[in-house]
Structures are given as structure tokens and as C-alpha cells.
Design an enzyme around this catalytic site. Structure first.
Site, PDB file in Angstrom:
ATOM      1  N   ASP A  69      -5.299  59.449  80.633  1.00  0.00           N
ATOM      2  CA  ASP A  69      -3.839  59.287  80.611  1.00  0.00           C
ATOM      3  C   ASP A  69      -3.195  60.117  81.725  1.00  0.00           C
ATOM      4  O   ASP A  69      -1.973  60.092  81.892  1.00  0.00           O
ATOM      5  CB  ASP A  69      -3.249  59.586  79.223  1.00  0.00           C
ATOM      6  CG  ASP A  69      -3.569  60.976  78.723  1.00  0.00           C
ATOM      7  OD1 ASP A  69      -4.255  61.732  79.438  1.00  0.00           O
ATOM      8  OD2 ASP A  69      -3.141  61.314  77.595  1.00  0.00           O
ATOM      9  N   ASP A  75      -8.518  57.059  77.216  1.00  0.00           N
ATOM     10  CA  ASP A  75      -7.723  58.017  76.442  1.00  0.00           C
ATOM     11  C   ASP A  75      -6.819  57.299  75.454  1.00  0.00           C
ATOM     12  O   ASP A  75      -6.099  56.364  75.842  1.00  0.00           O
ATOM     13  CB  ASP A  75      -6.803  58.813  77.384  1.00  0.00           C
ATOM     14  CG  ASP A  75      -7.428  60.113  77.840  1.00  0.00           C
ATOM     15  OD1 ASP A  75      -8.246  60.688  77.107  1.00  0.00           O
ATOM     16  OD2 ASP A  75      -7.079  60.564  78.950  1.00  0.00           O
ATOM     17  N   LYS A 106     -11.090  58.587  73.785  1.00  0.00           N
ATOM     18  CA  LYS A 106     -10.994  60.057  73.822  1.00  0.00           C
ATOM     19  C   LYS A 106      -9.710  60.477  73.124  1.00  0.00           C
ATOM     20  O   LYS A 106      -8.663  59.879  73.352  1.00  0.00           O
ATOM     21  CB  LYS A 106     -11.018  60.555  75.269  1.00  0.00           C
ATOM     22  CG  LYS A 106     -10.850  62.074  75.380  1.00  0.00           C
ATOM     23  CD  LYS A 106     -11.350  62.609  76.708  1.00  0.00           C
ATOM     24  CE  LYS A 106     -10.389  62.485  77.848  1.00  0.00           C
ATOM     25  NZ  LYS A 106      -9.097  63.181  77.671  1.00  0.00           N
ATOM     26  N   GLU A 135      -7.437  64.107  71.973  1.00  0.00           N
ATOM     27  CA  GLU A 135      -7.281  65.540  72.254  1.00  0.00           C
ATOM     28  C   GLU A 135      -7.078  66.342  70.965  1.00  0.00           C
ATOM     29  O   GLU A 135      -6.440  65.872  70.028  1.00  0.00           O
ATOM     30  CB  GLU A 135      -6.056  65.758  73.167  1.00  0.00           C
ATOM     31  CG  GLU A 135      -6.233  65.159  74.551  1.00  0.00           C
ATOM     32  CD  GLU A 135      -5.079  65.536  75.496  1.00  0.00           C
ATOM     33  OE1 GLU A 135      -4.199  66.323  75.112  1.00  0.00           O
ATOM     34  OE2 GLU A 135      -5.099  65.012  76.627  1.00  0.00           O
ATOM     35  N   GLU A 180     -11.699  71.558  78.858  1.00  0.00           N
ATOM     36  CA  GLU A 180     -10.836  71.683  80.039  1.00  0.00           C
ATOM     37  C   GLU A 180     -10.286  73.098  80.153  1.00  0.00           C
ATOM     38  O   GLU A 180      -9.691  73.636  79.207  1.00  0.00           O
ATOM     39  CB  GLU A 180      -9.678  70.669  79.939  1.00  0.00           C
ATOM     40  CG  GLU A 180      -8.743  70.746  81.145  1.00  0.00           C
ATOM     41  CD  GLU A 180      -7.847  69.518  81.317  1.00  0.00           C
ATOM     42  OE1 GLU A 180      -7.977  68.546  80.546  1.00  0.00           O
ATOM     43  OE2 GLU A 180      -7.024  69.543  82.254  1.00  0.00           O
TER      44      GLU A 180
HETATM   45  O1  KIV Z   1      -6.423  62.277  81.523  1.00  0.00           O
HETATM   46  C1  KIV Z   1      -7.399  62.717  82.156  1.00  0.00           C
HETATM   47  O2  KIV Z   1      -7.627  62.413  83.328  1.00  0.00           O
HETATM   48  C2  KIV Z   1      -8.294  63.635  81.462  1.00  0.00           C
HETATM   49  C3  KIV Z   1      -9.289  64.397  82.296  1.00  0.00           C
HETATM   50  C4  KIV Z   1      -8.607  65.453  83.048  1.00  0.00           C
HETATM   51  C5  KIV Z   1     -10.399  64.936  81.473  1.00  0.00           C
HETATM   52  O3  KIV Z   1      -8.191  63.803  80.280  1.00  0.00           O
END
Ligand code: KIV
Length: 292
Positions: free
Chosen positions: A67, A110, A139, A141, A208
Site C-alpha cells: 500500500d 497489502d 499482508k 499490519e 520493518e
Molecule cells: O507497503 C509497502 O510497500 C510495505 C513494505 C514497505 C514492506 O509494506
């Protein structure tokens, strides 16, 4: 009929096939085998068909539709404003690009802010949208409450990558893009949450901006989960970078842990190959830049 990946199309010529074109598609078991034998996993973000196909051809195993596209493609101030529809559009584009070039990469998308926090059912509905757009894995968070959501998705057949440390969707709560896990208490919390996420079935975990010592200890304690570092040192199972950062075309401030691989590679494909080589041979990243 199998499409010739180098053929001309109404949109131009597709990137030449990878020298490893006969590779089998990257799968979750293969990524976990790599993690078990210590072969570093490479991941880059990509947001469109062409860059995704080039990254795949350069040997990048995992393509993340991050994202971060909110900042990189849409010019937003953070990832908070990215919608599920935007993620679906870019995921479809990336998956199509890889497919048309007969690529093999594992595709991760994401779940954007506000599309999985309300309930496990909301998370499932959002994950189905991105899976149907071509993502192999989603993914999400955060730690703690997310473990239950991870279990719910994994039990329903959707592989999940977790994300701890600096979680950009909660940048306002974190007080900025800051290193996480520096105090003993916050490091303990992160270790506990990582364990819970693995136990819930997360098979990947992005770490991260955490101290490299913490990322190394989390990696050692999670044999069934591939840790992927960004600003977390070299002792994780793999690495990820935002594509525009590693190509040196970041519009904002370049994070200090990023290397501009265009300088090494000389072309976009060359930069991606240099990144893959540097991650695999352990010359990127440099722990000295992640002592924090
Ligand atoms: O959104 C993204 O690009 C990410 C990476 C930085 C891991 O979550």
C-alpha cells in the site's frame, strides 16, 4: 496456447524471459524450504504489469503490491488513504503482467487500512477481493488482536504475511516513521506478538525498522515463518525494498537503510538483478546501518 513472452504486443515488447524461465512457480512450501536451508528470500514492491514482469524476470521471488503505492503512485501523504479498490486494481495489473510474461513470482498484496480491523469477517471479504485479483497471500499490519484474524484467514485457505515493527498504517499512533523495538519492553512485546502470529499460521512476517539484533532473535525463534526485513538488518530470512527507493527515484527523504541499486546495476533490470545478488550473497543490507 503458451504465449511467447518476448513477442510484440499492442503495448510493446514484453521483457525477455528469465534465464531461469524453467523455474517452477514460487510456492509457499518452496519459500519455507528456502527459509529452512538459509537461502535468502528476495522481495520487491511492484504496482504495475511491466515492473512486476521485469522484477520476476530478474529473479525476485516475491512481488509485494504494497500500500506504499499510496505515496509512490497516488502522491498521498501516507498509506492511510489507500482503498481496497485501488489495491484490487494494482494487484490485478501485477498478476496479469507476471502471467503474461510466464513469470513465477509469489504475489503478496497489502490489505489496506480500514479493510480488516473491524472484524475477521471483514478481513476475509477484503482478502477474497485481493485473492481473486491474483494475490497468493495477503499482508496485514500489527500484532496482538491480528493473531485471531490471521488464524481465521489461514484456516479458510488464504496465506497471510504479518507485519510488525514500524507499521505505516498506524503512523499517527506511532508518532511518525520511527524505529520500533528499541526498549526492552517494546522488544519483548514484539517477540511475543511474532510468536503469536506464527502460532496463528502466518507463514511470513515483515519486520520493518527494528534493531538488527531484535530481528535476528525473532528470526531464530520462528522456524515456520519466513521473516522479511526492511531496515532490520541482514539476519532475517529475506529482504524487501520499495521499488522506487532502490531505483533512487523516491520523491521524499530516502531512508538511510536503502541502497540505490541503479548505481550498481545501470538499468532497471540490472538494478533488480544486483539487488537479488546482494541479498543472496549477504552484502545487502549492512548491519552497521541497523544498530539504531
Ligand atoms: O507497503 C509497502 O510497500 C510495505 C513494505 C514497505 C514492506 O509494506
Amino acid at each position: 496456447m503458451i504465449q511467447d513472452p518476448t513477442q510484440s504486443t499492442p503495448y510493446g515488447t514484453l521483457p525477455p524471459a528469465s534465464p531461469m524461465a524453467n523455474r517452477k512457480p514460487v510456492s509457499l512450501p518452496r519459500l519455507l524450504e528456502m527459509r529452512a536451508r538459509g537461502e535468502k528470500i528476495t522481495m520487491l514492491t511492484a504496482y504495475d504489469a511491466t515492473f512486476a514482469a521485469v522484477a520476476d524476470a530478474a529473479g525476485v521471488e516475491c512481488i509485494l503490491i504494497g500500500d506504499s503505492l499510496g505515496m509512490v503512485c497516488q502522491g498521498l501523504p501516507s498509506t492511510v488513504g489507500v482503498s481496497l479498490e485501488t489495491m484490487r486494481y494494482h494487484t490485478e495489473s501485477v498478476a496479469r503482467g507476471i502471467r503474461r510474461a510466464q513469470g513465477t513470482a509469489w504475489v503478496i498484496a497489502d490489505l489496506p487500512f480500514g479493510t480488516y480491523q473491524e472484524s475477521k469477517e471483514q478481513a476475509l471479504r477484503s482478502a477474497v477481493v485481493l485473492s481473486q485479483a491474483g494475490a497468493h497471500m495477503v499482508k496485514i499490519e500489527g500484532g496482538g488482536w491480528t493473531a485471531e484474524t490471521v488464524r481465521f484467514l489461514v484456516e479458510r485457505g488464504i496465506p497471510v504475511c504479518a507485519h510488525l515493527g514500524l507499521t505505516p498504517q498506524t503512523v499517527h499512533a506511532l508518532g511518525g516513521y520511527r524505529v520500533q523495538g528499541k526498549s526492552d519492553a517494546s522488544a519483548d512485546t514484539l517477540r511475543r506478538q511474532a510468536q503469536e502470529l506464527q502460532d496463528a499460521g502466518a507463514s511470513m512476517l515483515v519486520l520493518e525498522m527494528v534493531p538488527h539484533v531484535l530481528a535476528a532473535s525473532v528470526t531464530q525463534s520462528l522456524p515456520h515463518c519466513a521473516t522479511i526485513g526492511i531496515g532490520a538488518g541482514k539476519d532475517t530470512a529475506g529482504q524487501v525494498l520499495v521499488l522506487h527507493d532502490m531505483l533512487g527515484v523516491n520523491l521524499g527523504r530516502m531512508p538511510k537503510f536503502v541502497r540505490n541499486f541503479m548505481a550498481d546495476g545501470g538499468s532497471i533490470r540490472g538494478a533488480m538483478e544486483a539487488y537479488v545478488a546482494a541479498v543472496k550473497n549477504g552484502s545487502f543490507p549492512d548491519n552497521a546501518l541497523h544498530a539504531w
